[in-house]
Design a protein around this motif. Structure first.
Motif, PDB file in Angstrom:
ATOM      1  N   ILE A  36     -45.400 -39.769  57.893  1.00  0.00           N
ATOM      2  CA  ILE A  36     -44.570 -38.615  57.531  1.00  0.00           C
ATOM      3  C   ILE A  36     -44.598 -38.447  56.015  1.00  0.00           C
ATOM      4  O   ILE A  36     -44.461 -39.421  55.266  1.00  0.00           O
ATOM      5  N   ARG A  37     -44.766 -37.191  55.562  1.00  0.00           N
ATOM      6  CA  ARG A  37     -44.763 -36.920  54.122  1.00  0.00           C
ATOM      7  C   ARG A  37     -43.464 -37.427  53.512  1.00  0.00           C
ATOM      8  O   ARG A  37     -42.393 -37.208  54.065  1.00  0.00           O
ATOM      9  N   ASP A  38     -43.590 -38.042  52.346  1.00  0.00           N
ATOM     10  CA  ASP A  38     -42.434 -38.635  51.660  1.00  0.00           C
ATOM     11  C   ASP A  38     -42.362 -38.053  50.247  1.00  0.00           C
ATOM     12  O   ASP A  38     -43.160 -38.414  49.378  1.00  0.00           O
ATOM     13  N   PHE A  39     -41.436 -37.132  50.025  1.00  0.00           N
ATOM     14  CA  PHE A  39     -41.318 -36.419  48.757  1.00  0.00           C
ATOM     15  C   PHE A  39     -40.451 -37.194  47.774  1.00  0.00           C
ATOM     16  O   PHE A  39     -39.346 -37.613  48.102  1.00  0.00           O
ATOM     17  N   ASP A  40     -40.956 -37.330  46.555  1.00  0.00           N
ATOM     18  CA  ASP A  40     -40.162 -37.925  45.486  1.00  0.00           C
ATOM     19  C   ASP A  40     -39.682 -36.802  44.555  1.00  0.00           C
ATOM     20  O   ASP A  40     -40.027 -35.632  44.735  1.00  0.00           O
ATOM     21  N   GLN A  41     -38.900 -37.155  43.564  1.00  0.00           N
ATOM     22  CA  GLN A  41     -38.332 -36.158  42.659  1.00  0.00           C
ATOM     23  C   GLN A  41     -39.412 -35.424  41.866  1.00  0.00           C
ATOM     24  O   GLN A  41     -39.276 -34.236  41.579  1.00  0.00           O
ATOM     25  N   HIS A  42     -40.474 -36.119  41.522  1.00  0.00           N
ATOM     26  CA  HIS A  42     -41.569 -35.474  40.794  1.00  0.00           C
ATOM     27  C   HIS A  42     -42.172 -34.344  41.630  1.00  0.00           C
ATOM     28  O   HIS A  42     -42.426 -33.242  41.125  1.00  0.00           O
ATOM     29  N   MET A  43     -42.403 -34.611  42.904  1.00  0.00           N
ATOM     30  CA  MET A  43     -42.993 -33.595  43.773  1.00  0.00           C
ATOM     31  C   MET A  43     -42.016 -32.436  43.987  1.00  0.00           C
ATOM     32  O   MET A  43     -42.425 -31.272  44.008  1.00  0.00           O
ATOM     33  N   ILE A  44     -40.742 -32.742  44.111  1.00  0.00           N
ATOM     34  CA  ILE A  44     -39.722 -31.695  44.254  1.00  0.00           C
ATOM     35  C   ILE A  44     -39.749 -30.798  43.020  1.00  0.00           C
ATOM     36  O   ILE A  44     -39.747 -29.563  43.126  1.00  0.00           O
ATOM     37  N   ALA A  45     -39.786 -31.398  41.840  1.00  0.00           N
ATOM     38  CA  ALA A  45     -39.805 -30.629  40.592  1.00  0.00           C
ATOM     39  C   ALA A  45     -41.059 -29.756  40.508  1.00  0.00           C
ATOM     40  O   ALA A  45     -41.011 -28.610  40.063  1.00  0.00           O
ATOM     41  N   ARG A  46     -42.169 -30.301  40.939  1.00  0.00           N
ATOM     42  CA  ARG A  46     -43.426 -29.547  40.885  1.00  0.00           C
ATOM     43  C   ARG A  46     -43.383 -28.338  41.812  1.00  0.00           C
ATOM     44  O   ARG A  46     -43.803 -27.245  41.442  1.00  0.00           O
ATOM     45  N   ILE A  47     -42.867 -28.517  43.006  1.00  0.00           N
ATOM     46  CA  ILE A  47     -42.782 -27.393  43.943  1.00  0.00           C
ATOM     47  C   ILE A  47     -41.792 -26.353  43.429  1.00  0.00           C
ATOM     48  O   ILE A  47     -42.028 -25.153  43.557  1.00  0.00           O
ATOM     49  N   LYS A  48     -40.705 -26.797  42.819  1.00  0.00           N
ATOM     50  CA  LYS A  48     -39.759 -25.846  42.217  1.00  0.00           C
ATOM     51  C   LYS A  48     -40.447 -25.033  41.119  1.00  0.00           C
ATOM     52  O   LYS A  48     -40.239 -23.831  41.004  1.00  0.00           O
ATOM     53  N   PHE A  49     -41.269 -25.696  40.309  1.00  0.00           N
ATOM     54  CA  PHE A  49     -42.017 -25.011  39.265  1.00  0.00           C
ATOM     55  C   PHE A  49     -42.915 -23.937  39.875  1.00  0.00           C
ATOM     56  O   PHE A  49     -42.941 -22.787  39.404  1.00  0.00           O
ATOM     57  N   ILE A  50     -43.630 -24.281  40.926  1.00  0.00           N
ATOM     58  CA  ILE A  50     -44.515 -23.326  41.594  1.00  0.00           C
ATOM     59  C   ILE A  50     -43.704 -22.163  42.163  1.00  0.00           C
ATOM     60  O   ILE A  50     -44.085 -20.997  42.025  1.00  0.00           O
TER      61      ILE A  50
END
Length: 131
Positions: A36-50
């Motif tokens: 299962i995909r496991d999102f960290d804060q860095h990935m959350i921030a990146r998707i928010k940026f996009i």
């Protein structure tokens, strides 16, 4: 956090996140022991940026180029700035088109009885002559 939780936190659908991963706007997301995909804060921030860049009207193609520069190219700040300037130009053109439409509609409203209605009656008369 899993994709459903990340989706809820960011405010984009799970399918959008998967699409961003598929087209390399985000790198492959790490997965836990059961896949299962496991999102960290860095990935959350990146998707928010996009998400913010998409909300600013940036096309997927332009965003892919921007992300590529961000991720892969050293000293790409000038190219990134140029992409952002191009985006501003695109949005200003859209704003101008929208403002033109608003002005046109306001004219039609403000001159409904002395212009718009008269023009509509002329169009109807032309249609009757045609048939």
């Amino acid at each position: 956090m899993n994709i459903k939780e990340a989706s809820h936190k960011i405010g984009v659908s799970s399918s959008t996140i998967r699409y961003y991963e598929k087209i390399s706007l985000i790198p492959p997301i790490l997965r836990n022991q059961i896949g299962i995909r496991d999102f960290d804060q860095h990935m959350i921030a990146r998707i928010k940026f996009i998400k913010e860049m998409r909300a600013a009207g940036m096309s997927i193609k332009a965003l892919q180029k921007y992300i590529h520069l961000f991720d892969k190219v050293n000293n790409s700040q000038n190219e990134q700035i140029e992409l952002l300037k191009q985006q501003v130009e695109i949005m200003e053109e859209k704003r101008d088109d929208i403002q033109f439409a608003i002005n046109h509609l306001n004219y039609k409203i403000n001159h409904f009885y002395d212009h718009t209605l008269k023009t509509e009656q002329e169009l109807k008369a032309l249609e009757k002559k045609k048939h």
